[in-house]
Design an enzyme around this catalytic site. Sequence first.
Site, PDB file in Angstrom:
ATOM      1  N   LYS A 117     -38.027  53.799 -15.584  1.00  0.00           N
ATOM      2  CA  LYS A 117     -37.335  54.568 -14.478  1.00  0.00           C
ATOM      3  C   LYS A 117     -37.784  55.917 -14.899  1.00  0.00           C
ATOM      4  O   LYS A 117     -38.098  56.697 -13.708  1.00  0.00           O
ATOM      5  CB  LYS A 117     -35.872  54.642 -14.913  1.00  0.00           C
ATOM      6  CG  LYS A 117     -35.184  53.436 -14.452  1.00  0.00           C
ATOM      7  CD  LYS A 117     -35.120  52.934 -12.975  1.00  0.00           C
ATOM      8  CE  LYS A 117     -34.585  51.918 -12.750  1.00  0.00           C
ATOM      9  NZ  LYS A 117     -34.953  51.292 -11.251  1.00  0.00           N
TER      10      LYS A 117
ATOM     11  N   SER B  72     -31.698  56.013 -13.432  1.00  0.00           N
ATOM     12  CA  SER B  72     -30.852  55.504 -14.344  1.00  0.00           C
ATOM     13  C   SER B  72     -30.432  56.835 -15.504  1.00  0.00           C
ATOM     14  O   SER B  72     -31.585  57.434 -15.888  1.00  0.00           O
ATOM     15  CB  SER B  72     -31.025  54.338 -15.066  1.00  0.00           C
ATOM     16  OG  SER B  72     -30.161  53.937 -16.061  1.00  0.00           O
TER      17      SER B  72
ATOM     18  N   TYR C 146     -36.844  49.555 -20.383  1.00  0.00           N
ATOM     19  CA  TYR C 146     -36.220  49.878 -19.094  1.00  0.00           C
ATOM     20  C   TYR C 146     -35.954  51.285 -18.550  1.00  0.00           C
ATOM     21  O   TYR C 146     -36.383  51.647 -17.575  1.00  0.00           O
ATOM     22  CB  TYR C 146     -34.770  49.071 -19.170  1.00  0.00           C
ATOM     23  CG  TYR C 146     -34.201  49.313 -17.856  1.00  0.00           C
ATOM     24  CD1 TYR C 146     -34.300  49.044 -16.510  1.00  0.00           C
ATOM     25  CD2 TYR C 146     -32.909  50.221 -17.847  1.00  0.00           C
ATOM     26  CE1 TYR C 146     -33.547  49.361 -15.396  1.00  0.00           C
ATOM     27  CE2 TYR C 146     -32.077  50.575 -16.474  1.00  0.00           C
ATOM     28  CZ  TYR C 146     -32.382  50.180 -15.268  1.00  0.00           C
ATOM     29  OH  TYR C 146     -31.795  50.459 -14.318  1.00  0.00           O
TER      30      TYR C 146
HETATM   31  N1  LIG Z   1     -26.244  48.364 -11.661  1.00  0.00           N
HETATM   32  C1  LIG Z   1     -26.366  49.494 -12.569  1.00  0.00           C
HETATM   33  O1  LIG Z   1     -25.267  49.793 -13.059  1.00  0.00           O
HETATM   34  C2  LIG Z   1     -27.487  50.418 -12.319  1.00  0.00           C
HETATM   35  C3  LIG Z   1     -27.381  51.525 -13.036  1.00  0.00           C
HETATM   36  C4  LIG Z   1     -28.607  52.452 -13.076  1.00  0.00           C
HETATM   37  C5  LIG Z   1     -29.471  52.245 -12.261  1.00  0.00           C
HETATM   38  N2  LIG Z   1     -29.692  50.828 -11.425  1.00  0.00           N
HETATM   39  C6  LIG Z   1     -30.868  50.779 -10.614  1.00  0.00           C
HETATM   40  O2  LIG Z   1     -30.187  50.372  -9.239  1.00  0.00           O
HETATM   41  C7  LIG Z   1     -31.215  49.450  -8.671  1.00  0.00           C
HETATM   42  C8  LIG Z   1     -30.457  48.453  -8.084  1.00  0.00           C
HETATM   43  O3  LIG Z   1     -29.667  47.744  -9.108  1.00  0.00           O
HETATM   44  P1  LIG Z   1     -28.614  46.696  -8.543  1.00  0.00           P
HETATM   45  O4  LIG Z   1     -27.458  46.791  -9.686  1.00  0.00           O
HETATM   46  O5  LIG Z   1     -28.051  46.409  -7.380  1.00  0.00           O
HETATM   47  O6  LIG Z   1     -29.424  45.422  -9.070  1.00  0.00           O
HETATM   48  P2  LIG Z   1     -29.436  43.975  -8.162  1.00  0.00           P
HETATM   49  O7  LIG Z   1     -30.534  43.118  -9.351  1.00  0.00           O
HETATM   50  O8  LIG Z   1     -28.244  43.348  -7.672  1.00  0.00           O
HETATM   51  O9  LIG Z   1     -30.441  44.591  -7.265  1.00  0.00           O
HETATM   52  C9  LIG Z   1     -31.939  44.491  -7.360  1.00  0.00           C
HETATM   53  C10 LIG Z   1     -32.442  43.860  -5.977  1.00  0.00           C
HETATM   54  O10 LIG Z   1     -33.936  43.902  -5.906  1.00  0.00           O
HETATM   55  C11 LIG Z   1     -34.653  42.780  -5.664  1.00  0.00           C
HETATM   56  N3  LIG Z   1     -35.852  42.999  -6.588  1.00  0.00           N
HETATM   57  C12 LIG Z   1     -35.912  42.851  -7.890  1.00  0.00           C
HETATM   58  N4  LIG Z   1     -37.184  43.001  -8.235  1.00  0.00           N
HETATM   59  C13 LIG Z   1     -37.979  42.782  -7.136  1.00  0.00           C
HETATM   60  C14 LIG Z   1     -39.347  42.790  -6.796  1.00  0.00           C
HETATM   61  N5  LIG Z   1     -40.517  43.083  -7.782  1.00  0.00           N
HETATM   62  N6  LIG Z   1     -39.828  42.797  -5.217  1.00  0.00           N
HETATM   63  C15 LIG Z   1     -38.925  42.761  -4.432  1.00  0.00           C
HETATM   64  N7  LIG Z   1     -37.434  42.850  -4.868  1.00  0.00           N
HETATM   65  C16 LIG Z   1     -37.261  42.826  -5.976  1.00  0.00           C
HETATM   66  C17 LIG Z   1     -33.749  41.616  -6.169  1.00  0.00           C
HETATM   67  O11 LIG Z   1     -33.721  40.597  -5.752  1.00  0.00           O
HETATM   68  C18 LIG Z   1     -32.304  42.125  -5.900  1.00  0.00           C
HETATM   69  O12 LIG Z   1     -31.775  42.139  -4.432  1.00  0.00           O
HETATM   70  C19 LIG Z   1     -32.172  48.872  -9.819  1.00  0.00           C
HETATM   71  O13 LIG Z   1     -33.308  49.970  -9.557  1.00  0.00           O
HETATM   72  C20 LIG Z   1     -31.517  49.411 -10.951  1.00  0.00           C
HETATM   73  O14 LIG Z   1     -32.606  49.898 -12.028  1.00  0.00           O
HETATM   74  C21 LIG Z   1     -28.620  50.117 -11.612  1.00  0.00           C
END
Ligand SMILES: NC(=O)c1ccc[n+]([C@@H]2O[C@H](COP(=O)([O-])OP(=O)(O)OC[C@H]3O[C@@H](n4cnc5c(N)ncnc54)[C@H](O)[C@@H]3O)[C@@H](O)[C@H]2O)c1
Length: 327
Positions: free
Chosen positions: A147, A119, A143
């Site tokens: 990362k 991130s 957070y």
């Molecule tokens: N959405 C953003 O703007 C953004 C920006 C930077 C980084 N990220 C990173 O991208 C990744 C995905 O983000 P997203 O927006 O799709 O989030 P999201 O919450 O929609 O998806 C995360 C998924 O992981 C699953 N999950 C979470 N913890 C878990 C665990 N301990 N065991 C098994 N499954 C687990 C959840 O059920 C979900 O399906 C994350 O790592 C997040 O930190 C997201």
Amino acid sequence: MTILVTGGAGYIGAHVVRLLQEQGERVVVVDDLSTGRADRVGGATLVECDIASPEATGLLTTTLRDEQVDAVIHFAARKQVGESVEKPAWYYQQNVGGLTNLLTAMEAAGVDRLVFSSSAATYGMPAVSSVEEKLHAEPINPYGETKLVCEWLARAAARAWGLRFVALRYFNVAGAGWPELGDPAVLNLVPMVLDRLARGERPAIFGDDYPTPDGTCIRDYIHVRDLADAHISSLAYLDRAEREFDVFNVGTGEGASVREVIEEIGRASGLDATPEIRPRRAGDPPRLVASPERISRELGWSAERALPEIVSSAWEAWQAGPRRIEV
Ligand SMILES: NC(=O)c1ccc[n+]([C@@H]2O[C@H](COP(=O)([O-])OP(=O)(O)OC[C@H]3O[C@@H](n4cnc5c(N)ncnc54)[C@H](O)[C@@H]3O)[C@@H](O)[C@H]2O)c1
């Protein structure tokens, strides 16, 4: 190729799962469905598991072996900045602990390719107009710290047993590649504005006195479908014998202000999105825009979709969901 996608039932993960399936790849999803939904994984095999739990390493190892997995894309993580400030130990346990279990299983099963969701939060509050990967990473919340620690952990595994990995540092992800795969969480600007409009409230701007042209914060918005493509490019990069870099920004290099995004939502939806101005929030840098130069040069990837398409696809996905707004 068989690819294991952790967090594949979530917002971004489901886009990558869909894209891989469209390209004819076999996909196995591991997800605890805490924020994800089973109906987002299409025909992929779904293994329900909290990857940070004590029993996860065994289950992941068996899954990697039995499904003959070639590579892993790791999305599963907790991602709420405010929650990470309140529950730092849980964030480290979930995000760093989850990757620890995953890497232990990958080493045991002989799976050596990993694409990791990092991130822009790793950078903290950089005072530069364009953020390059070589900038010293100084996260300002737990957070972002988790990362960065995950990147270090993956790099240590690369040195220790030959893991091939890339960490993708996403900037502000928004939009939907398919209307049914919109962002279900109300944490980022576009869904927050749509949520306010759905409640009949005015969108909020937190601070209009920043040192930017219109006084509101500037961010780099990346279409989730473009982001999904970056993961496919990363998998191909891992097959190269020579890889100079393991960290890449995923952004457009273009900044849009909060006010501009809200105006774009007004245009796309036809709704009155006149904002109300509130005080600044702590920890919001005035400007956070990626330099996409490294990923463009090394992976041949660049974003194809600009703000209007990001916003119109988010609006279409919102209208396809349970909180449709009458216009
Ligand atoms: N959405 C953003 O703007 C953004 C920006 C930077 C980084 N990220 C990173 O991208 C990744 C995905 O983000 P997203 O927006 O799709 O989030 P999201 O919450 O929609 O998806 C995360 C998924 O992981 C699953 N999950 C979470 N913890 C878990 C665990 N301990 N065991 C098994 N499954 C687990 C959840 O059920 C979900 O399906 C994350 O790592 C997040 O930190 C997201």
